[in-house]
Design a protein around this motif. Structure first.
Motif, mmCIF file in Angstrom:
data_model
loop_
_atom_site.group_PDB
_atom_site.id
_atom_site.type_symbol
_atom_site.label_atom_id
_atom_site.label_comp_id
_atom_site.label_asym_id
_atom_site.label_seq_id
_atom_site.Cartn_x
_atom_site.Cartn_y
_atom_site.Cartn_z
ATOM 1 N N GLU A 1 -1.138 -0.451 -8.085
ATOM 2 C CA GLU A 1 -1.334 0.272 -7.065
ATOM 3 C C GLU A 1 0.291 0.302 -6.233
ATOM 4 O O GLU A 1 0.555 1.068 -5.480
ATOM 5 N N HIS B 1 -5.063 6.539 -7.736
ATOM 6 C CA HIS B 1 -5.523 5.453 -8.037
ATOM 7 C C HIS B 1 -6.667 5.344 -8.853
ATOM 8 O O HIS B 1 -6.795 4.518 -10.139
ATOM 9 N N LYS C 1 -6.966 -3.279 -8.273
ATOM 10 C CA LYS C 1 -6.167 -3.398 -7.084
ATOM 11 C C LYS C 1 -5.751 -4.887 -7.039
ATOM 12 O O LYS C 1 -4.889 -5.326 -5.902
ATOM 13 N N VAL D 1 -2.751 -2.962 0.512
ATOM 14 C CA VAL D 1 -1.841 -1.553 0.415
ATOM 15 C C VAL D 1 -2.741 -0.645 1.303
ATOM 16 O O VAL D 1 -3.789 -0.222 1.345
ATOM 17 N N TYR E 1 -1.861 3.095 3.628
ATOM 18 C CA TYR E 1 -1.022 4.494 3.365
ATOM 19 C C TYR E 1 -1.042 4.845 4.945
ATOM 20 O O TYR E 1 -1.329 6.004 5.318
ATOM 21 N N ASP E 2 -0.186 4.117 5.827
ATOM 22 C CA ASP E 2 -0.098 4.386 7.048
ATOM 23 C C ASP E 2 1.281 4.745 7.609
ATOM 24 O O ASP E 2 1.623 4.897 8.637
ATOM 25 N N GLY F 1 2.412 9.708 5.086
ATOM 26 C CA GLY F 1 1.439 8.986 4.206
ATOM 27 C C GLY F 1 1.855 8.065 3.349
ATOM 28 O O GLY F 1 1.009 7.710 2.402
ATOM 29 N N GLY F 2 3.215 7.655 3.585
ATOM 30 C CA GLY F 2 3.590 6.694 2.766
ATOM 31 C C GLY F 2 2.995 5.430 2.804
ATOM 32 O O GLY F 2 2.451 5.033 3.615
ATOM 33 N N LYS F 3 3.100 4.644 1.504
ATOM 34 C CA LYS F 3 2.301 3.424 1.408
ATOM 35 C C LYS F 3 3.112 2.360 1.683
ATOM 36 O O LYS F 3 4.400 2.146 1.391
ATOM 37 N N ARG F 4 2.312 1.134 2.122
ATOM 38 C CA ARG F 4 3.178 -0.052 2.200
ATOM 39 C C ARG F 4 2.229 -1.056 2.047
ATOM 40 O O ARG F 4 1.088 -1.211 2.201
#
Length: 568
Positions: free
Chosen positions: A310, A330, A408, A520, A522-523, A527-530
């Motif tokens: 992910e 995913h 995940k 993970v 998506y905030d 909508g980028g993930k971190r």
């Protein structure tokens, strides 16, 4: 007497000095500590800390929240780890100063160097500034869950002054050098607490171009350092490869001498030269003996990357079948990866030649991370060792590991600081008299690591849980995270639990303190993930006398502010 805003009762006080703890109450009013002891009158708010430890808020001198502070009031995951002050602008990268037509260059650089997606930066950055002073003005209007201090980034001023010539790493002219020096000093006078630069080949754009500051001439660095020195404020932050230790240390010492300001240098253990760090620290000690204040900045655990289906990295990247599936949502991707024929095809494509060409992998250095995460894994837990015991290919083992937890699951690949398969070297680094604890990189590398939790790790692993070597004393560890870092960057108003100091405080359930596995989110903008890590055991984190987190949950209070300049 004015009634205190907040009183913490019956906690065990670790005051940040390194002294033995003692039990007492603490009262706070108007953002400062106003009393420590017994018989403190009832406050407007009371917090019971019986059975808990009470510490100063942690000060993290190495983060990359330069973008996040422009779009968010929550500077997590650092604020989830008891950090109440962060320093941004490290490694020579940042977003100010910046001319409008140069924005894409700084975005491309930050995307590559600090692994922050371009679309996140493009969507999130308001760009309501051009000069460094205007960037600070923009931050001045915001409130946070912790305090923010800044540094002037070398790459930004090099691009601002030299444009494409700076990006191409051409030599600066006398006029270029004078203007960069002026801008650096102007930024410090506006409120920055330092100047930063990068001299490592590891810092590149997504396209593979080196950071604009790599190989900058000594004359350029010395003139900038001298101008910073004329302000009488701030420090110099440097990361370098030290491929030629004698020449490089000579350049850095000339910078320190020209500025007469403190300097911090990133220190890591490299596998190809595992004892080079000791030479660097010996050179730093020699510089201090000569009157220059230089410290090595070290991490509390290995620098490493996370591997997962992910997130950004896994051993199967570059395989034709993986690349075909990687863009799927995913759940769909994992459903395909679970098919035996898909697995067989990917493993077939994963030849030794492919591994060397696309993603060099050491199977003996890939480990399950676990819950709670294990950052000092024993060799027998590696993919290579498990595969040998089970008569399987290491890639087969890793593939199955990554499919756990609905695809995940996250694995750990320690890189620097783990040459000998344990953290004894890290202990030596942390205990060196000329070192500081930092390098958490909060706000950066969000798809490959999450080391903001390294501050919590100092308490959980090093003072309580370590089983593969010696531990460290809890009062000493807290001092390293608080007073030492605060004083190093000129914030004399915090880092100690002392009457008159800023009321930045942690109340911690020490016995139950724990780092959670990465997850993970998506905030981010667009909508980028971190990847982030939460913690358990921080009963309360207090900034300027206001509780910002209680039992890990936001209270709504946002007393954190931009801090301009050194604080008395």
């Amino acid at each position: 007497m004015t009634q205190a805003d907040l009183v913490i009762r019956n906690g065990m006080i670790y005051d940040g000095s390194g002294s033995a703890p003692y039990q007492a109450d603490i009262s706070m009013a108007d953002g400062k500590i106003c009393a420590i002891g017994g018989d403190i009158p009832t406050g407007k708010e009371e917090l019971c800390a019986k059975g808990k430890i009470v510490t100063p808020g942690f000060v993290d001198v190495h983060t990359h929240y330069d973008a996040q502070v422009t779009w968010s009031n929550r500077i997590n995951p650092s604020s989830w780890n008891g950090v109440t002050t962060v320093m941004v602008g490290n490694c020579g990268v940042g977003f100010a100063p910046c001319k409008p037509h140069q924005r894409d260059k700084l975005v491309e650089l930050m995307e590559g160097v600090e692994d922050i997606p371009e679309v996140v930066l493009t969507e999130g950055l308001p760009w309501n500034w051009e000069t460094f002073g205007e960037y600070l003005d923009a931050l001045d209007g915001k409130s946070f869950d912790l305090d923010v201090v800044t540094q002037v980034p070398h790459a930004a001023i090099r691009v601002y002054v030299m444009g494409d010539r700076g990006v191409a790493r051409e030599d600066a002219t006398a006029e270029d050098r004078a203007e960069m020096a002026r801008l650096a000093a102007e930024g410090v006078r506006a409120g920055a607490l330092g100047f930063s630069t990068s001299r490592t080949i590891n810092h590149r754009t997504v396209a593979g171009a080196f950071t604009p500051t790599l190989g900058a001439a000594e004359q350029e660095l010395v003139e900038i350092a001298s101008a910073v020195g004329e302000t009488g404020m701030g420090w110099l932050q440097v990361i370098s490869d030290f491929d030629d230790p004698v020449e490089e240390m000579g350049t850095l010492r000339h910078m320190a001498e020209a500025s007469n300001r403190p300097m911090t240098i990133t220190v890591l253990q490299r596998d190809n030269r595992p004892e080079l760090w000791r030479e660097t620290m010996a050179d730093i000690a020699e510089a201090n003996a000569a009157g220059q204040k230089i410290v090595g900045q070290v991490l509390t655990r290995p620098t490493g990357v996370m591997l997962g289906f992910e997130i950004s990295l896994n051993p199967f990247m570059g395989c034709e079948t993986w690349e075909r599936l990687s863009a799927l949502p995913h759940a769909e991707k994992v459903a395909e990866l679970r098919k035996p024929e898909t697995k067989a095809q990917i493993l077939l494509e994963l030849t030794d030649e492919h591994l060397m060409m696309h993603r060099p992998i050491k199977w003996e250095r890939i480990f399950p991370l676990g819950d709670p995460p294990d950052y000092e894994p024993a060799p027998e837990k590696s993919a290579a060792a498990v595969a040998e015991r089970e008569c399987r290919r290491p890639a087969d083992v890793v593939y199955d590991w990554l499919l756990e937890n609905d695809g995940k699951n996250i694995l750990y690949r320690p890189q620097s600081n783990y040459s000998y398969g344990n953290l004894d070297t890290v202990k030596d680094m942390m205990e060196h008299p000329n070192s500081l604890v930092g390098l958490g990189d909060g706000g950066a590398h969000m798809g490959v690591l999450t080391d903001a939790s390294a501050f919590t790790y100092m308490l959980t692993h090093w003072t309580r849980d370590r089983s593969r070597g010696e531990k460290v004393a809890l009062p000493w560890a807290i001092k390293r995270l608080t007073r030492d870092n605060a004083e190093a960057i000129g914030l004399m108003d915090r880092g100690l639990l002392e009457v008159g100091k800023k009321a930045d405080v942690n109340v911690i359930d020490y016995q139950n303190l724990q780092i959670c596995p990465p997850e993970v989110l998506y905030d981010l903008p667009a909508g980028g993930k971190r990847m982030v890590q939460r913690t358990k055991g921080f009963e309360a984190t207090i900034v300027a006398g206001q509780v910002v987190y209680r039992h890990g949950e936001e209270t709504g209070a946002l007393p954190g502010r931009l801090v301009r300049g050194a604080q008395a």
